[in-house]
Design a protein around this motif. Structure first.
Motif, PDB file in Angstrom:
ATOM      1  N   PRO A   2      34.911  33.377  36.027  1.00  0.00           N
ATOM      2  CA  PRO A   2      34.672  34.250  37.174  1.00  0.00           C
ATOM      3  C   PRO A   2      34.370  35.686  36.738  1.00  0.00           C
ATOM      4  O   PRO A   2      35.131  36.281  35.979  1.00  0.00           O
ATOM      5  N   PRO A   3      33.246  36.270  37.190  1.00  0.00           N
ATOM      6  CA  PRO A   3      32.930  37.661  36.845  1.00  0.00           C
ATOM      7  C   PRO A   3      33.632  38.635  37.782  1.00  0.00           C
ATOM      8  O   PRO A   3      33.747  38.387  38.982  1.00  0.00           O
ATOM      9  N   LYS A   4      34.126  39.734  37.227  1.00  0.00           N
ATOM     10  CA  LYS A   4      34.698  40.807  38.056  1.00  0.00           C
ATOM     11  C   LYS A   4      33.612  41.775  38.493  1.00  0.00           C
ATOM     12  O   LYS A   4      33.616  42.272  39.617  1.00  0.00           O
ATOM     13  N   SER A   5      32.680  42.060  37.598  1.00  0.00           N
ATOM     14  CA  SER A   5      31.533  42.901  37.912  1.00  0.00           C
ATOM     15  C   SER A   5      30.435  42.583  36.914  1.00  0.00           C
ATOM     16  O   SER A   5      30.698  42.018  35.853  1.00  0.00           O
ATOM     17  N   GLY A   6      29.206  42.935  37.278  1.00  0.00           N
ATOM     18  CA  GLY A   6      28.131  42.643  36.353  1.00  0.00           C
ATOM     19  C   GLY A   6      26.780  43.046  36.887  1.00  0.00           C
ATOM     20  O   GLY A   6      26.663  43.560  38.000  1.00  0.00           O
ATOM     21  N   ASN A   7      25.752  42.815  36.088  1.00  0.00           N
ATOM     22  CA  ASN A   7      24.373  43.119  36.461  1.00  0.00           C
ATOM     23  C   ASN A   7      23.482  41.941  36.100  1.00  0.00           C
ATOM     24  O   ASN A   7      23.662  41.301  35.059  1.00  0.00           O
ATOM     25  N   TYR A   8      22.515  41.679  36.961  1.00  0.00           N
ATOM     26  CA  TYR A   8      21.598  40.555  36.778  1.00  0.00           C
ATOM     27  C   TYR A   8      20.184  41.101  36.883  1.00  0.00           C
ATOM     28  O   TYR A   8      19.828  41.730  37.882  1.00  0.00           O
ATOM     29  N   ARG A   9      19.349  40.845  35.873  1.00  0.00           N
ATOM     30  CA  ARG A   9      18.009  41.413  35.850  1.00  0.00           C
ATOM     31  C   ARG A   9      16.976  40.323  35.573  1.00  0.00           C
ATOM     32  O   ARG A   9      17.150  39.500  34.672  1.00  0.00           O
ATOM     33  N   ILE A  10      15.892  40.319  36.378  1.00  0.00           N
ATOM     34  CA  ILE A  10      14.780  39.399  36.176  1.00  0.00           C
ATOM     35  C   ILE A  10      13.508  40.227  36.084  1.00  0.00           C
ATOM     36  O   ILE A  10      13.228  41.029  36.980  1.00  0.00           O
ATOM     37  N   GLU A  11      12.745  40.055  35.004  1.00  0.00           N
ATOM     38  CA  GLU A  11      11.496  40.795  34.871  1.00  0.00           C
ATOM     39  C   GLU A  11      10.445  39.950  34.173  1.00  0.00           C
ATOM     40  O   GLU A  11      10.768  39.029  33.426  1.00  0.00           O
ATOM     41  N   SER A  12       9.175  40.269  34.450  1.00  0.00           N
ATOM     42  CA  SER A  12       8.072  39.533  33.833  1.00  0.00           C
ATOM     43  C   SER A  12       7.746  40.123  32.467  1.00  0.00           C
ATOM     44  O   SER A  12       7.865  41.328  32.250  1.00  0.00           O
ATOM     45  N   ARG A  17       3.211  36.115  32.138  1.00  0.00           N
ATOM     46  CA  ARG A  17       3.231  34.657  32.066  1.00  0.00           C
ATOM     47  C   ARG A  17       4.655  34.116  32.063  1.00  0.00           C
ATOM     48  O   ARG A  17       4.911  33.013  32.557  1.00  0.00           O
ATOM     49  N   ASP A  18       5.581  34.881  31.468  1.00  0.00           N
ATOM     50  CA  ASP A  18       6.966  34.436  31.338  1.00  0.00           C
ATOM     51  C   ASP A  18       7.887  35.376  32.096  1.00  0.00           C
ATOM     52  O   ASP A  18       7.527  36.499  32.446  1.00  0.00           O
ATOM     53  N   LEU A  19       9.104  34.894  32.330  1.00  0.00           N
ATOM     54  CA  LEU A  19      10.150  35.707  32.947  1.00  0.00           C
ATOM     55  C   LEU A  19      11.306  35.858  31.967  1.00  0.00           C
ATOM     56  O   LEU A  19      11.649  34.922  31.235  1.00  0.00           O
ATOM     57  N   LEU A  20      11.886  37.038  31.963  1.00  0.00           N
ATOM     58  CA  LEU A  20      13.047  37.332  31.118  1.00  0.00           C
ATOM     59  C   LEU A  20      14.264  37.511  32.015  1.00  0.00           C
ATOM     60  O   LEU A  20      14.237  38.286  32.974  1.00  0.00           O
ATOM     61  N   ILE A  21      15.325  36.777  31.724  1.00  0.00           N
ATOM     62  CA  ILE A  21      16.596  36.873  32.447  1.00  0.00           C
ATOM     63  C   ILE A  21      17.592  37.597  31.556  1.00  0.00           C
ATOM     64  O   ILE A  21      17.805  37.198  30.403  1.00  0.00           O
ATOM     65  N   GLN A  22      18.199  38.651  32.068  1.00  0.00           N
ATOM     66  CA  GLN A  22      19.240  39.386  31.342  1.00  0.00           C
ATOM     67  C   GLN A  22      20.479  39.465  32.228  1.00  0.00           C
ATOM     68  O   GLN A  22      20.397  39.879  33.391  1.00  0.00           O
ATOM     69  N   ILE A  23      21.601  39.079  31.684  1.00  0.00           N
ATOM     70  CA  ILE A  23      22.854  39.079  32.438  1.00  0.00           C
ATOM     71  C   ILE A  23      23.929  39.744  31.591  1.00  0.00           C
ATOM     72  O   ILE A  23      24.088  39.415  30.415  1.00  0.00           O
ATOM     73  N   ASN A  24      24.657  40.679  32.172  1.00  0.00           N
ATOM     74  CA  ASN A  24      25.858  41.191  31.499  1.00  0.00           C
ATOM     75  C   ASN A  24      26.948  41.330  32.537  1.00  0.00           C
ATOM     76  O   ASN A  24      26.694  41.686  33.682  1.00  0.00           O
ATOM     77  N   TRP A  25      28.157  41.012  32.156  1.00  0.00           N
ATOM     78  CA  TRP A  25      29.251  41.016  33.118  1.00  0.00           C
ATOM     79  C   TRP A  25      30.582  41.225  32.424  1.00  0.00           C
ATOM     80  O   TRP A  25      30.698  41.111  31.212  1.00  0.00           O
ATOM     81  N   VAL A  26      31.579  41.551  33.234  1.00  0.00           N
ATOM     82  CA  VAL A  26      32.961  41.682  32.765  1.00  0.00           C
ATOM     83  C   VAL A  26      33.788  40.625  33.474  1.00  0.00           C
ATOM     84  O   VAL A  26      33.710  40.471  34.694  1.00  0.00           O
ATOM     85  N   SER A  27      34.572  39.892  32.705  1.00  0.00           N
ATOM     86  CA  SER A  27      35.393  38.833  33.282  1.00  0.00           C
ATOM     87  C   SER A  27      36.656  39.434  33.919  1.00  0.00           C
ATOM     88  O   SER A  27      36.942  40.621  33.788  1.00  0.00           O
ATOM     89  N   LEU A  28      37.399  38.575  34.599  1.00  0.00           N
ATOM     90  CA  LEU A  28      38.657  39.022  35.210  1.00  0.00           C
ATOM     91  C   LEU A  28      39.663  39.470  34.159  1.00  0.00           C
ATOM     92  O   LEU A  28      40.610  40.194  34.471  1.00  0.00           O
ATOM     93  N   ASP A  29      39.448  39.035  32.918  1.00  0.00           N
ATOM     94  CA  ASP A  29      40.311  39.454  31.810  1.00  0.00           C
ATOM     95  C   ASP A  29      39.784  40.701  31.112  1.00  0.00           C
ATOM     96  O   ASP A  29      40.251  41.058  30.021  1.00  0.00           O
ATOM     97  N   ASN A  30      38.753  41.339  31.740  1.00  0.00           N
ATOM     98  CA  ASN A  30      38.170  42.587  31.214  1.00  0.00           C
ATOM     99  C   ASN A  30      37.470  42.407  29.869  1.00  0.00           C
ATOM    100  O   ASN A  30      37.445  43.310  29.041  1.00  0.00           O
TER     101      ASN A  30
END
Length: 248
Positions: A2-12, A17-30
């Motif tokens: 479970p994420p406590k906070s985070g950011n989700y990014r989708i860009e071409s 032609r392709d998509l790049l997915i970038q995810i960073n987050w902090v868990s409930l355990d920090n």
């Protein structure tokens, strides 16, 4: 997890032609995590570089608001991710798959318009992603950036609201001043003094030094309009005195 906070990014990338997915987050355990991957949304199966996670990936744009991804291992789908923009602008991420022990899981996260995960997002552990120093650095930088830009945007919003209130007040003073300068004046008003605006029986206006209390009502006028004061810039402002109309 479970994420406590985070950011989700989708860009071409790669000439869109392709998509790049970038995810960073902090868990409930920090603990901070970071993950990214690329895919081509053409509905075809392509090799996936992280063989621990999957051998291949298949991406498809279902419609203007939905992308579906399938991760395959040994020609079997081990994870399906559906990214959907909801009607309220939120981003809904649905993950379905099978754990290494063969049990199925389903995981839904809801991201608000600034693409930060909501605190009530539900999650069940799926693919193992280990915390990295790069993930920690990127998350902290993005979190600090978001806090600073949100603070600056809030300050601008407050300034805009203040200017809007000031503009409304000036417009009201202008309308009141036009009404008074068109009214009948039998004396020279003095800056800072209190006067009383009345509507006459012919619907024109008159300014008087006599208040409704002193008249015992509205006197010879049709109705009392407002208690007003002449300001230094020669505009008129309504003051907070109230009087009972004799006709009520």
């Amino acid at each position: 997890m479970p994420p406590k906070s985070g950011n989700y990014r989708i860009e071409s990338i790669n000439n869109q032609r392709d998509l790049l997915i970038q995810i960073n987050w902090v868990s409930l355990d920090n603990e901070a995590y970071y993950s990214q991957y690329e895919f081509r949304p053409d509905g075809e199966v392509h090799p996936f570089p992280d063989k621990v996670m999957a051998d291949a990936i298949k991406g498809e744009i279902e419609n203007a608001s939905t992308i579906t991804l399938s991760f395959l291992k040994d020609d079997q789908e081990v994870l399906t991710v559906r990214k959907e923009i909801l009607s309220n602008g939120y981003l809904k991420i649905t993950q379905k798959g099978t754990k290494p022990d063969g049990t199925a899981f389903r995981n839904i996260d809801i991201y608000h318009k600034q693409l930060s995960v909501l605190p009530y997002a539900s999650s069940v552990g799926s693919v193992a992603i280990r915390p990295t120093e790069e993930g920690m650095i990127k998350h902290k930088a993005l979190q600090a950036m978001e806090e600073q830009t949100n603070m600056q945007l809030d300050q601008i919003r407050q300034q805009i609201e203040l200017l809007a209130r000031q503009a409304t007040e000036i417009r009201k003073r202008k309308e009141l001043s036009m009404m008074i300068y068109e009214a009948k004046l039998n004396f020279q008003p003095v800056i800072g003094h209190l006067y009383y605006l009345y509507q006459k029986k012919d619907d024109s206006y008159a300014l008087s030094m006599v208040s409704p209390k002193e008249w015992g009502g509205t006197g010879p006028f049709k109705q009392f309009m407002a208690a007003v004061k002449l300001l230094a810039d020669h505009t008129w402002a309504e003051v907070g005195e109230s009087f009972t109309n004799v006709n009520e």
